[in-house]
Write a protein that holds these residues in place. Structure first.
Motif, PDB file in Angstrom:
ATOM      1  N   ILE A 111      43.167  45.544  40.629  1.00 43.83           N
ATOM      2  CA  ILE A 111      43.341  44.906  41.942  1.00 43.83           C
ATOM      3  C   ILE A 111      44.755  44.334  41.938  1.00 43.83           C
ATOM      4  N   HIS A 125      30.833  38.837  49.425  1.00 44.58           N
ATOM      5  CA  HIS A 125      30.137  40.063  49.007  1.00 44.58           C
ATOM      6  C   HIS A 125      29.634  39.974  47.581  1.00 44.58           C
ATOM      7  N   ASP A 127      29.431  42.685  44.420  1.00 43.34           N
ATOM      8  CA  ASP A 127      30.098  43.959  44.131  1.00 43.34           C
ATOM      9  C   ASP A 127      29.132  45.138  44.193  1.00 43.34           C
ATOM     10  N   LEU A 140      36.214  39.799  35.438  1.00 40.33           N
ATOM     11  CA  LEU A 140      37.538  39.900  36.072  1.00 40.33           C
ATOM     12  C   LEU A 140      38.539  39.090  35.255  1.00 40.33           C
ATOM     13  N   THR A 152      39.445  32.214  43.845  1.00 36.93           N
ATOM     14  CA  THR A 152      38.213  32.938  44.187  1.00 36.93           C
ATOM     15  C   THR A 152      37.059  31.937  44.276  1.00 36.93           C
ATOM     16  N   HIS A 288      30.853  36.503  46.066  1.00 39.51           N
ATOM     17  CA  HIS A 288      32.178  35.920  45.837  1.00 39.51           C
ATOM     18  C   HIS A 288      33.105  36.279  46.989  1.00 39.51           C
ATOM     19  N   ALA A 290      37.495  36.365  47.619  1.00 44.19           N
ATOM     20  CA  ALA A 290      38.855  36.150  47.080  1.00 44.19           C
ATOM     21  C   ALA A 290      39.742  35.660  48.228  1.00 44.19           C
ATOM     22  N   ARG A 299      49.672  39.197  42.832  1.00 44.02           N
ATOM     23  CA  ARG A 299      48.411  38.815  42.175  1.00 44.02           C
ATOM     24  C   ARG A 299      47.830  40.095  41.600  1.00 44.02           C
ATOM     25  N   ARG A 303      39.215  44.441  36.654  1.00 46.31           N
ATOM     26  CA  ARG A 303      37.774  44.156  36.710  1.00 46.31           C
ATOM     27  C   ARG A 303      36.956  45.268  36.059  1.00 46.31           C
TER      28      ARG A 303
END
Ligand code: SIN
Length: 312
Positions: A111, A125, A127, A140, A152, A288, A290, A299, A303
């Motif tokens: 990411i 959401h 995952d 992560l 997060t 979670h 972000a 950033r 993950r």
């Protein structure tokens, strides 16, 4: 309450720091545990995640994950191979069909966000809930993050279910919802792949309330990113006919109401990342989000996503 208000009312890191308490019930575990909020999250210290986990550490971490739903580890300078090995201790890993991945380790999603690629994980959401067998957990690691911003948030969806009014709980009994990969990810993959992805990942049905396979807790399992609609919403039957538009609006209202539960700060914890911070969360029990407040800063996260079991 709209999402903006929920954001400003979320606990700040300073507040989390003040409420942090050592958990007395965890004293037999071979690491230290400091809770981060009353609802969810604990910081684990005294472990070196570069080393293979022995059985005692593995079992204790698994229990801690089920109890706190998200675990945080600071200063873990692990390699991508060690990251994969750590995650694999907890189950088989998936390869994500849309996210870019590490060239030597396809199980590691990259990411990577910067001035030309804005983050879009700012939706509540769980995952890969769009998979027939969704994820058990995600690990992560922060490679690079801005000094400020890019936090997060995790949400305890067992608490979200528990606090629903009784009538709503009754309405949800035996209801399923449809989860779909395409609405969100179709913009992230070439149009040429759409038909093949549609075939490989058709919309799936999951119970709106699932039972956690390890804790037995009931979990509210719909999310605004991937849940598209409620299946067979019970108003529109031969015996109980309602006009179509009424039926559709009632279904959408209920789903929106359920989505909004994740926005309650009372169910949340918020992490301020630093390089080599790791978060390990239970996708069966939490959602979670972000926070996308750092653009155009860099950033960069990696993950690993552990495959779970069919929600029941
Ligand atoms: C994710 O949605 O899994 C990524 C979360 C994050 O980048 O903080």
């Amino acid at each position: 309450m709209d999402r903006g208000q929920a954001f400003t009312q979320s606990a700040s890191n300073e507040a989390i720091q003040r409420t942090r308490t050592i958990d007395a019930t965890s004293e037999n575990w071979p690491f230290e545990v400091a809770r981060c909020s009353p609802a969810i999250g604990a910081e684990i210290s005294g472990l070196d995640l570069r080393q293979p986990l022995d059985d005692n550490i593995y079992k204790s971490l698994r229990s801690a994950l089920v109890r706190y739903k998200v675990l945080f580890f600071r200063d873990q300078d692990i390699t991508p191979a060690q990251h994969v090995a750590l995650a694999r201790r907890f189950g088989e890993l998936e390869v994500h069909p849309a996210f870019p991945h590490h060239e030597a380790h396809p199980e590691l999603v990259i990411i990577g966000r910067n001035d030309s690629k804005r983050g879009h994980e700012n939706l509540y959401h769980s995952d890969v809930s769009w998979r027939e067998i969704p994820s058990m957990g995600s690990i992560l690691r922060c490679v690079t993050c801005p000094d400020i911003g890019g936090d997060t948030i995790w949400i305890n969806m067992a608490a979200a279910y528990e606090n629903l009014p009784v009538e709503v709980k009754q309405t949800l009994e035996n209801l399923n919802a449809v989860h779909d990969f395409m609405p969100l990810f179709s913009i992230a993959v070439d149009e040429a792949r759409h038909a093949a992805l549609r075939k490989q990942f058709p919309p799936v049905l999951h119970p709106i309330v699932r039972t956690h396979p390890e804790s037995g807790e009931k979990i509210l399992f719909v999310n605004e990113a991937f849940t598209t609609h409620i299946d067979n919403f019970g108003m529109h039957t031969k015996d109980h006919y309602r006009f179509g538009f009424d039926f559709k609006l009632a279904e959408m209202d209920l789903l929106q109401y359920l989505f909004r539960q994740a926005q309650a700060p009372e169910y949340q914890v918020r992490l301020r990342w630093k390089p080599n911070t790791i978060a390990f969360w239970d996708n069966r029990a939490c959602q979670h989000y972000a926070v996308q407040d750092y653009y155009p800063a860099v950033r960069h996260m990696m993950r690993a996503t552990i495959i779970g079991d069919r929600p029941v």
